[in-house]
Design a protein around this motif. Structure first.
Motif, PDB file in Angstrom:
ATOM      1  N   ARG A 214       0.713  -1.053  -0.035  1.00  0.00           N
ATOM      2  CA  ARG A 214       0.007   0.019   0.125  1.00  0.00           C
ATOM      3  C   ARG A 214       0.925   1.274   0.078  1.00  0.00           C
ATOM      4  N   VAL A 215       2.218   1.268   0.567  1.00  0.00           N
ATOM      5  CA  VAL A 215       2.876   2.446   0.497  1.00  0.00           C
ATOM      6  C   VAL A 215       3.456   2.680  -0.737  1.00  0.00           C
ATOM      7  N   ALA A 216       3.820   1.708  -1.632  1.00  0.00           N
ATOM      8  CA  ALA A 216       3.899   1.812  -2.941  1.00  0.00           C
ATOM      9  C   ALA A 216       2.944   2.423  -3.716  1.00  0.00           C
ATOM     10  N   GLU A 217       1.786   1.914  -3.554  1.00  0.00           N
ATOM     11  CA  GLU A 217       0.635   2.531  -4.327  1.00  0.00           C
ATOM     12  C   GLU A 217       0.416   4.096  -3.709  1.00  0.00           C
ATOM     13  N   GLN A 218       0.603   4.242  -2.811  1.00  0.00           N
ATOM     14  CA  GLN A 218       0.705   5.691  -2.316  1.00  0.00           C
ATOM     15  C   GLN A 218       1.506   6.657  -2.964  1.00  0.00           C
ATOM     16  N   LEU A 219       3.025   6.223  -3.163  1.00  0.00           N
ATOM     17  CA  LEU A 219       3.867   6.848  -3.597  1.00  0.00           C
ATOM     18  C   LEU A 219       3.674   6.870  -5.277  1.00  0.00           C
ATOM     19  N   MET A 220       3.118   5.988  -5.795  1.00  0.00           N
ATOM     20  CA  MET A 220       2.788   5.847  -7.165  1.00  0.00           C
ATOM     21  C   MET A 220       1.884   7.129  -7.532  1.00  0.00           C
ATOM     22  N   GLU A 221       1.147   8.037  -6.557  1.00  0.00           N
ATOM     23  CA  GLU A 221       0.529   8.996  -6.830  1.00  0.00           C
ATOM     24  C   GLU A 221       1.247  10.189  -6.454  1.00  0.00           C
ATOM     25  N   HIS A 222       2.201  10.356  -6.200  1.00  0.00           N
ATOM     26  CA  HIS A 222       3.108  11.416  -5.417  1.00  0.00           C
ATOM     27  C   HIS A 222       3.540  12.073  -6.826  1.00  0.00           C
ATOM     28  N   PRO A 223       3.293  13.639  -7.062  1.00  0.00           N
ATOM     29  CA  PRO A 223       3.730  14.254  -8.305  1.00  0.00           C
ATOM     30  C   PRO A 223       5.002  14.242  -8.577  1.00  0.00           C
ATOM     31  N   GLU A 224       6.003  13.899  -7.787  1.00  0.00           N
ATOM     32  CA  GLU A 224       7.446  14.011  -7.914  1.00  0.00           C
ATOM     33  C   GLU A 224       7.840  12.597  -8.325  1.00  0.00           C
ATOM     34  N   LEU A 225       6.951  11.512  -8.421  1.00  0.00           N
ATOM     35  CA  LEU A 225       7.358  10.306  -8.847  1.00  0.00           C
ATOM     36  C   LEU A 225       6.548   9.594 -10.013  1.00  0.00           C
ATOM     37  N   GLN A 226       6.297  10.509 -10.626  1.00  0.00           N
ATOM     38  CA  GLN A 226       5.452  10.134 -12.094  1.00  0.00           C
ATOM     39  C   GLN A 226       6.505   9.597 -12.889  1.00  0.00           C
ATOM     40  N   ALA A 227       5.790   8.577 -13.968  1.00  0.00           N
ATOM     41  CA  ALA A 227       6.618   8.203 -14.917  1.00  0.00           C
ATOM     42  C   ALA A 227       7.317   9.381 -15.881  1.00  0.00           C
ATOM     43  N   ARG A 228       8.364   9.137 -16.491  1.00  0.00           N
ATOM     44  CA  ARG A 228       8.929  10.120 -17.296  1.00  0.00           C
ATOM     45  C   ARG A 228       9.963   9.345 -18.180  1.00  0.00           C
ATOM     46  N   ARG A 229      10.195   9.856 -19.573  1.00  0.00           N
ATOM     47  CA  ARG A 229      10.888   9.156 -20.466  1.00  0.00           C
ATOM     48  C   ARG A 229      12.344   9.257 -19.746  1.00  0.00           C
ATOM     49  N   ALA A 230      13.216   8.382 -20.215  1.00  0.00           N
ATOM     50  CA  ALA A 230      14.580   8.279 -19.827  1.00  0.00           C
ATOM     51  C   ALA A 230      15.211   8.914 -20.764  1.00  0.00           C
ATOM     52  N   PRO A 231      16.471   9.808 -20.209  1.00  0.00           N
ATOM     53  CA  PRO A 231      17.089  10.591 -21.174  1.00  0.00           C
ATOM     54  C   PRO A 231      18.101   9.362 -22.043  1.00  0.00           C
ATOM     55  N   LEU A 232      18.401   9.978 -23.377  1.00  0.00           N
ATOM     56  CA  LEU A 232      19.066   9.043 -24.166  1.00  0.00           C
ATOM     57  C   LEU A 232      20.334   8.424 -23.517  1.00  0.00           C
ATOM     58  N   ARG A 233      21.071   9.076 -22.770  1.00  0.00           N
ATOM     59  CA  ARG A 233      22.251   8.392 -22.321  1.00  0.00           C
ATOM     60  C   ARG A 233      21.821   7.271 -21.433  1.00  0.00           C
ATOM     61  N   ALA A 234      20.902   7.300 -20.548  1.00  0.00           N
ATOM     62  CA  ALA A 234      20.465   6.068 -19.594  1.00  0.00           C
ATOM     63  C   ALA A 234      20.181   4.960 -20.481  1.00  0.00           C
ATOM     64  N   ARG A 235      19.127   5.187 -21.650  1.00  0.00           N
ATOM     65  CA  ARG A 235      18.734   4.149 -22.510  1.00  0.00           C
ATOM     66  C   ARG A 235      19.989   3.566 -23.186  1.00  0.00           C
ATOM     67  N   LEU A 236      20.912   4.267 -23.677  1.00  0.00           N
ATOM     68  CA  LEU A 236      22.105   3.685 -24.167  1.00  0.00           C
ATOM     69  C   LEU A 236      22.989   2.867 -23.047  1.00  0.00           C
ATOM     70  N   ARG A 237      23.015   3.289 -21.973  1.00  0.00           N
ATOM     71  CA  ARG A 237      23.735   2.623 -20.867  1.00  0.00           C
ATOM     72  C   ARG A 237      22.999   1.099 -20.594  1.00  0.00           C
ATOM     73  N   ALA A 238      21.756   1.051 -20.884  1.00  0.00           N
ATOM     74  CA  ALA A 238      21.002  -0.264 -20.819  1.00  0.00           C
ATOM     75  C   ALA A 238      21.318  -1.441 -21.759  1.00  0.00           C
ATOM     76  N   VAL A 239      21.994  -0.829 -22.970  1.00  0.00           N
ATOM     77  CA  VAL A 239      22.423  -1.775 -24.034  1.00  0.00           C
ATOM     78  C   VAL A 239      23.308  -2.750 -23.581  1.00  0.00           C
ATOM     79  N   PRO A 240      24.354  -2.632 -22.969  1.00  0.00           N
ATOM     80  CA  PRO A 240      25.244  -3.587 -22.644  1.00  0.00           C
ATOM     81  C   PRO A 240      24.659  -4.443 -21.558  1.00  0.00           C
ATOM     82  N   LEU A 241      23.677  -4.082 -20.632  1.00  0.00           N
ATOM     83  CA  LEU A 241      22.813  -4.720 -19.687  1.00  0.00           C
ATOM     84  C   LEU A 241      22.082  -6.012 -20.465  1.00  0.00           C
ATOM     85  N   ILE A 242      21.629  -5.374 -21.295  1.00  0.00           N
ATOM     86  CA  ILE A 242      20.690  -6.298 -22.363  1.00  0.00           C
ATOM     87  C   ILE A 242      21.313  -7.383 -23.175  1.00  0.00           C
TER      88      ILE A 242
END
Length: 806
Positions: free
Chosen positions: A331-359
């Motif tokens: 229930r704490v996770a559900e509450q935090l998912m409503e927090h305005p500062e914790l909304q989904a946002r598109r990751a910057p290109l650098r972060a997405r490129l960093r995920a490539v070697p992990l994949i």
């Protein structure tokens, strides 16, 4: 030196905590009423320098009314405030009254309430000494207290004010209804009661200014005179706030406490924390940079930074389930998912490129891992043999120099984490995957709790094997019971070291299991091999068991028999429902799972051996650094971080760093509540536990129902659980499991059904309920409990006045 001007009161041992705080305010340029300090030297002689005091009163305070305040050497400290426990006298006008007020401060140091608080907050420390502050009174129009962080929520961006018209002592004493204001950063405060906007704006600025000058959040007493000037009467650290991880990106972060999954409820030593972080990231391989960013320590406890998951459209929907898996409230996770500062946002290109070697790493690992899992399922003996033969300890000799010993300690866990774990995991994954697939096939066939019954008496588990061997030791002790009965574990351990006890096979036990202990992934904790007192505590507890039908080996055998018969019953039931193929497949999978899933405890069993090896290197290093006068005691090495240890090796004294780290560690050891979820703004979101009368709802962890008296244990090292008692604990790891051997059931504050404690409870066939917030405080030793490990409930049938724990 009997008297010192307040501005020069910088020596804590001479002037105490309150005076040094006031001197710091003066040094920071703040307005503090003029005054002086009667030092601890006068207190030690127990004689007032009356003439000097009256002269200084006239000189420094103009003979005006003064406040006389205690300033003990154990007062207004970072870890203990002693707020209100020693005397303050306001409005002193006459010479005799002044001298009597000082004597009253002296005598308050040894009052019953101050002594009791001191023993709780700083047990075993030498008695403090008392200095006394004498200051001019402020003719206050408004006075009160300012906290530079919200002491209730922990929110660092909010300051809190309580004030009254006139003197503020009534606010401190809690005898009046004060005007209350909250000051949020970036917002213009609104007037309330005696507090005008000008007052609040000045306090808002002063609070942040003082906090920056003194280096921590502050509890400040203040007064405005009739001209509107702000005077500061006291400032001390707020002692109750939970420490925060360092962040520098200006964003809100969410930290999930996960150390309890490894039995880490107490703080981890600084060296232990650093080596633990290094080991986890070493195992991650290509994922090490992700793990390094996620894993943080706050207050000595291990947290994961979950922020990136809240910001991901794909991941955030799994957060409630993930919180539950890690023993936190979904229930704490559900509450935090409503927090305005914790909304989904598109990751910057650098972060997405960093995920490539992990994949790519995942893709590369998948075939070999899957092959190992399949082969382990088809050939369980091969899977077990491969796991048991995995490399654990490096046998490469280290050099003799201090640098070589430190490097050996730092690298001791590398082999098992980088290679050994990956060799052990396929068999374990095979066992877990088989159980999960069988549970899927038996949906609509198995009743609640039946799948857990199939996991009882699991073979090939090193932790249950350890506990059963400990039971065998207890049987040998019965022949010498008079030597062991009613003896304290520490005494027995001392006698054993001296060779004064009969041979019971303890040496063989320690040779195999002596690397274990409670909180065993912390290299700073002594192993059973060093301190066998916990082993003796378990043995003497086992001696209380007279009904051998409840003996651990008998219970374990019954749990195994129940598991096998349950598997047969589930297949029979599936066949009766026309699901013959499904039942046969589930039976095969469950039997394969039982041949592999006991290995669940093997990776940690192996890992802890490498932790002990690293600890032994550090003990050697610490001893040699003591000989070089760089450290005071061998164990001090565990209160250093690696960089500090390198400076010690280079010959730089680290005694001051050790003293500071020890003080922080001991402060955290006394902390009663650790937040399961912590935000970087300091707040600690929680949900209210579900209760129905005397029934508390937690999480089901091991099936069954039992009624019995509670035994609250917060430290397993010397605790005993009598046969039939229900163990109530903050958390559990393998170091706690010897207590399970006599326990009728388990209740814990934290945990996940997958954690070590519940796993072993299932194997012993004892019911377990986890996730009961503050269980060790809400339940007392002697309370009669009824716990239902199938549905996750604890009912307090009868409260007992016996006590509050062990």
């Amino acid at each position: 030196m009997d008297l010192i001007e307040l501005a020069n009161a910088t020596d804590m041992t001479l002037v105490g905590g309150k005076a040094t705080g006031l001197a710091a305010l003066i040094a920071a340029g703040e307005k503090v009423p003029a005054g002086f300090v009667i030092t601890t030297r006068a207190y030690q002689r127990d004689e007032l320098p009356e003439a000097q005091i009256l002269h200084w009163w006239a000189t420094h305070c103009g003979g005006q009314p003064v406040a006389v305040r205690s300033s003990a050497t154990a007062e207004d400290l970072d870890d203990a405030s002693f707020a209100g426990l020693q005397d303050t006298t306001l409005g002193v006008r006459e010479p005799d009254e002044l001298l009597e007020a000082i004597r009253s401060c002296w005598s308050s140091l040894t009052s019953e309430r101050a002594s009791a608080y001191r023993e709780r907050m700083r047990p075993g420390t030498p008695p403090p000494m008392m200095a006394v502050v004498v200051q001019q009174m402020v003719d206050a129009s408004v006075a009160g207290v300012l906290f530079t962080a919200d002491p209730l929520t922990g929110l660092r961006s909010r300051q809190v004010v309580d004030a009254v018209a006139g003197l503020g002592d009534a606010v401190v004493q809690g005898t009046v209804e004060a005007d209350h204001a909250t000051l949020d950063d970036g917002q213009v405060p609104q007037p309330i009661g005696c507090l005008r906007t000008a007052h609040l704006e000045e306090l808002q600025r002063a609070g942040r200014r003082i906090e920056a000058a003194l280096g921590s959040e502050q509890d400040i007493e203040f007064a405005f005179d009739h001209e509107g000037t702000l005077w500061l009467l006291q400032s001390r650290a707020i002692t109750t706030l939970y420490p925060l991880p360092a962040t520098d990106d200006g964003q809100l972060h969410v930290y999930l406490e996960v150390g309890h999954m490894q039995g880490l409820r107490n703080p981890v030593t600084p060296m232990g924390a650093e080596l633990l972080s290094r080991a986890v990231t070493a195992m991650g391989g290509a994922f090490s940079d992700v793990l390094e960013r996620m894993m943080v320590f706050a207050g000595g406890r291990m947290y994961l930074d979950m922020t990136f998951m809240f910001r991901s459209d794909r991941m955030r929907q799994n957060l409630p389930q993930l919180f539950e898996i890690y023993g936190s409230d979904p229930r704490v996770a559900e509450q935090l998912m409503e927090h305005p500062e914790l909304q989904a946002r598109r990751a910057p290109l650098r972060a997405r490129l960093r995920a490539v070697p992990l994949i790519l790493r995942l893709v590369a690992l998948a075939p070999s891992t899957l092959t190992g899992v399949i082969r382990a399922l088809l050939q369980p003996e091969w899977g077990r043999r491969r796991a048991f033969q995995a490399p654990i300890l490096s046998d490469a000799p280290h050099g003799e120099s201090l640098e070589d010993v430190l490097n050996a300690a730092e690298q001791a866990q590398d082999l098992v984490m980088r290679r050994g774990m990956w060799q052990m995991l396929p068999a374990l994954y095979g066992g877990l995957a088989a159980a999960a697939l069988a549970e899927f096939l038996l949906r609509g066939i198995a009743e609640p709790g039946e799948m857990d019954l199939t996991k009882g008496g699991m073979p090939h588990n090193p932790t249950t094997g350890m506990d059963l061997q400990l039971w065998q030791l207890a049987q040998r002790v019965r022949a010498h019971e008079d030597l062991f009965a009613d003896r304290e574990p520490e005494d027995l351990a001392s006698q054993w070291r001296q060779g004064a006890l009969p041979a019971i096979g303890l040496e063989d036990f320690l040779a195999r299991f002596g690397h274990r202990c409670a909180q065993e992934v912390d290299a700073g904790i002594a192993r059973w091999r060093e301190d066998p007192a916990p082993v003796f505590a378990a043995i003497t507890g086992y001696l209380q068991l007279q009904d051998l039908t409840q003996a651990p080996d008998a219970r374990f055998a019954r749990a195994a028999a129940v598991a096998e018969s349950t598997i047969d019953e589930l297949e029979r039931r599936a066949r009766a429902q026309g699901r013959t193929l499904r039942g046969a497949a589930a039976k095969w999978l469950l039997r394969r799972s039982r041949r592999l899933a006991g290995l669940r405890e093997w990776p940690k069993f192996a890992w802890v051996q490498s932790i002990e090896q690293g600890r032994n290197y550090l003990l050697e290093l610490g001893e040699r650094l003591v000989q070089r006068d760089v450290l005071e005691a061998t164990e001090d090495i565990f209160y250093l971080e690696l960089d500090q240890a390198r400076r010690a090796v280079a010959g730089e004294s680290q005694m001051e760093a050790v003293a500071s780290a020890r003080a922080s560690y001991e402060r955290e050891m006394r902390r009663v509540r650790v937040p399961a979820v912590l935000l970087s703004d300091g707040s600690t979101p929680e949900s209210t536990p579900e209760m129905n009368g005397a029934t508390i709802r937690g999480r089901a962890a091991a099936p069954g129902r039992v009624t019995g008296p509670a035994r609250v244990v917060t430290d397993p090292r010397t605790a005993r659980v009598l046969p039939g008692e229900i163990l109530v604990a903050p958390t559990t790891d393998p170091g706690w499991t010897p207590l399970f051997m006599t326990a009728a059931g388990l209740v814990s504050e934290t945990g996940s059904p997958m954690a070590h404690g519940p796993t072993v409870a299932r194997e012993y066939g004892i019911p377990a309920v986890i996730g009961i917030t503050d269980a060790t405080h809400r339940i007392a030793t002697g309370d009669m409990l009824s716990i239902d490990g199938t549905h996750g409930t604890v009912e307090i049938l009868d409260s007992s006045p016996v006590g509050d724990g062990a």
